[in-house]
Scaffold this active site. Structure first.
Site, short mmCIF file in Angstrom:
data_model
loop_
_atom_site.label_atom_id
_atom_site.label_comp_id
_atom_site.label_asym_id
_atom_site.label_seq_id
_atom_site.Cartn_x
_atom_site.Cartn_y
_atom_site.Cartn_z
CB SER A 233 59.33 47.61 65.00
OG SER A 233 60.27 48.49 64.47
CD GLU B 214 13.21 24.83 -9.27
OE1 GLU B 214 12.41 25.67 -8.79
OE2 GLU B 214 12.88 24.00 -10.12
CG ASP C 60 62.69 42.57 60.99
OD1 ASP C 60 62.70 41.81 61.98
OD2 ASP C 60 62.54 43.81 61.05
CG HIS D 187 63.70 44.55 64.61
ND1 HIS D 187 62.96 44.78 63.47
CD2 HIS D 187 63.38 45.55 65.47
CE1 HIS D 187 62.22 45.87 63.64
NE2 HIS D 187 62.46 46.35 64.85
CG ASP E 183 19.33 37.61 6.63
OD1 ASP E 183 19.99 36.64 6.22
OD2 ASP E 183 19.22 37.89 7.84
#
EC number: 3.4.21.22
Length: 452
Positions: free
Chosen positions: A402, A56, A306, A258, A86
């Site tokens: 510091s 077919e 520190d 410190h 496709d």
């Protein structure tokens, strides 16, 4: 002659009768002989060949309805039809990163595995690549999809990746209108994330010779504008402007351990810019409690661990000149540090052994790789420290700075990544500033200050 002719007729008739018997076979044997061999059909269509499909739709052109009659199932017919019309759009394997391709008419669809997006699954959206496109923090949810989040005081914007303010004065944000921010944006730096081994054991030595100078300075810096570093505070004690610090929230400041001396009363000034004149942006507070890190021991090493916290007697009033600095979690604090450059600020000395600055100074300093840092000094650089600065010298933090901040900007929001700690002289060639690595202390900071 007539007899011979009759004999021939009889023989021919007998031959024909015997031949007829050989030609006409029974049905079973005839089917074996006459059945047509199945023709070879290569390619993906083979799996769809059923009944009369080959006759077919392959030998002849068929319609969807004719194919439907063969399959007797709409879904299977549709799958066949996508390729029949496709060709197979998935034949070129367009889906990347182990994505699964599903053919369609004149197109295809990629089913991406967790962590990938895009037409061809080409976009890696895991947190390891460009921070999952999150502007601040990134983590993977239960379904392995990226979930972005923001630091305290911010909320996710509509794009679910950017962060926008959720309170009037959120952390790390400069809100003074006249200041033009020219700092480095982080969006192009997330792809360079380098995770450090956070379980690395710190090197502990019993006796370490102390460096010559605390860092109390910004040498070679620029004058900051009012409100440009609104998290910066000034510490006053036995002398004024002896150290700096950073606002964590309305009640807490972080500084260097410190800087703290026993039984010395400390006051902080937030919103300060020019120490020689009153600008009506200053807020002064007394420190009612100091918390040194539990591993800090100045008799062993003045600069190891520190870091210290200062509790204020009254909450600061947040505004454009007094704003807390953002603190990320441990992982992201380390990531932000590795961006490569940060900003330091303070009122310290403007050159080695020189005068202190009256106007807040700031400087952009590059991160120095650990190997170079270790080679630059005879003193111990612990794993909770990092180096930043310029090999050629001339620019550095210095005495008086510091305890001040080292910050990294991320999408216009500044995060605390270091605390100015110590160094050998100031801005010397081949020497760098040494900073406390904040990522190592994030959990401690948040626990003590109740910072969320």
């Amino acid at each position: 002659m007539a007899e011979a002719s009759g004999l021939v007729t009889v023989c021919l008739l007998g031959y024909l009768l015997s031949a007829e018997c050989a030609v006409f076979l029974d049905r079973e044997n005839a089917t074996k002989i006459l059945s047509r061999p199945k023709r070879y059909n290569s390619g993906k269509l083979e799996e769809f060949v059923r009944g009369n499909l080959e006759r077919e739709c392959i030998e002849e052109k068929c319609s969807f309805e004719e194919a439907r009659e063969v399959f007797e199932n709409t879904e299977k017919t549709t799958e066949f039809w996508k390729q029949y019309v496709d060709g197979d759009q998935c034949e070129s394997n367009p889906c990347l990163n182990d994505g699964v391709c599903k053919d369609d008419i004149n197109s295809y669809e990629c089913w991406c595995r967790a962590g990938f997006e895009g037409k061809n699954c080409e976009l890696d959206v895991t947190c390891n690549i460009k921070n999952g496109r999150c502007k601040q923090f990134c983590k993977l949810g239960p379904d392995n999809k990226v979930v972005c989040s923001c630091t305290t005081g911010y909320q996710l914007a509509e794009d679910q990746r950017s962060c926008e303010p959720a309170v009037p004065f959120p952390c790390g944000r400069v809100s003074v209108p006249h200041i033009s921010m020219t700092r480095t944006r982080a969006e192009t730096l997330f792809s360079n994330m380098d995770y450090e081994n956070s379980t690395e054991v710190e090197k502990i030595l019993d006796n370490v010779t102390q460096p010559l100078n605390d860092f109390t300075r910004v040498v070679g810096g620029k004058d900051a504008k009012p409100g440009q570093f609104p998290w910066q505070v000034l510490l006053n004690g036995k002398v004024d402007a002896f150290c700096g610090g950073s606002i964590i929230n309305e009640k807490w400041v972080v500084t260097a351990a410190h800087c703290i001396e026993p039984d010395v009363k400390i006051t902080i000034v937030a919103g300060e810019h020019n120490t020689e004149k009153r600008e009506h942006t200053e807020q002064k507070r007394n420190v009612i409690r100091t918390i040194l890190h539990h591993s800090y021991n100045a008799t062993i090493n003045k600069y190891n661990h520190d870091i210290a916290l200062l509790e204020l007697d009254e909450p600061l009033t947040l505004n454009s000149y007094v704003t807390p600095i953002c603190i990320a979690d441990r992982e992201y604090s380390n990531i932000f540090l590795k961006f490569g450059s940060g900003y330091v600020s303070g009122w310290g000395r403007v050159f080695n052994k020189g005068r202190s600055a009256s106007i807040l100074q700031y400087l952009k300093v590059p991160l120095v790789d650990r190997a170079t840092c270790l080679r630059s000094t005879k003193f111990t650089i612990y794993n909770n420290m990092f180096c930043a600065g310029f090999h050629e010298g001339g620019k550095d933090s210095c005495q008086g700075d510091s305890g001040g901040p080292h910050v990294t900007e991320v999408e216009g929001i500044s995060f605390l990544t270091g605390i100015i700690s110590w160094g050998e002289e100031c801005a010397m060639k081949g020497k760098y500033g040494i900073y406390t690595k904040v990522s190592r202390y994030v959990n401690w900071i948040k626990e003590k200050t109740k910072l969320t």
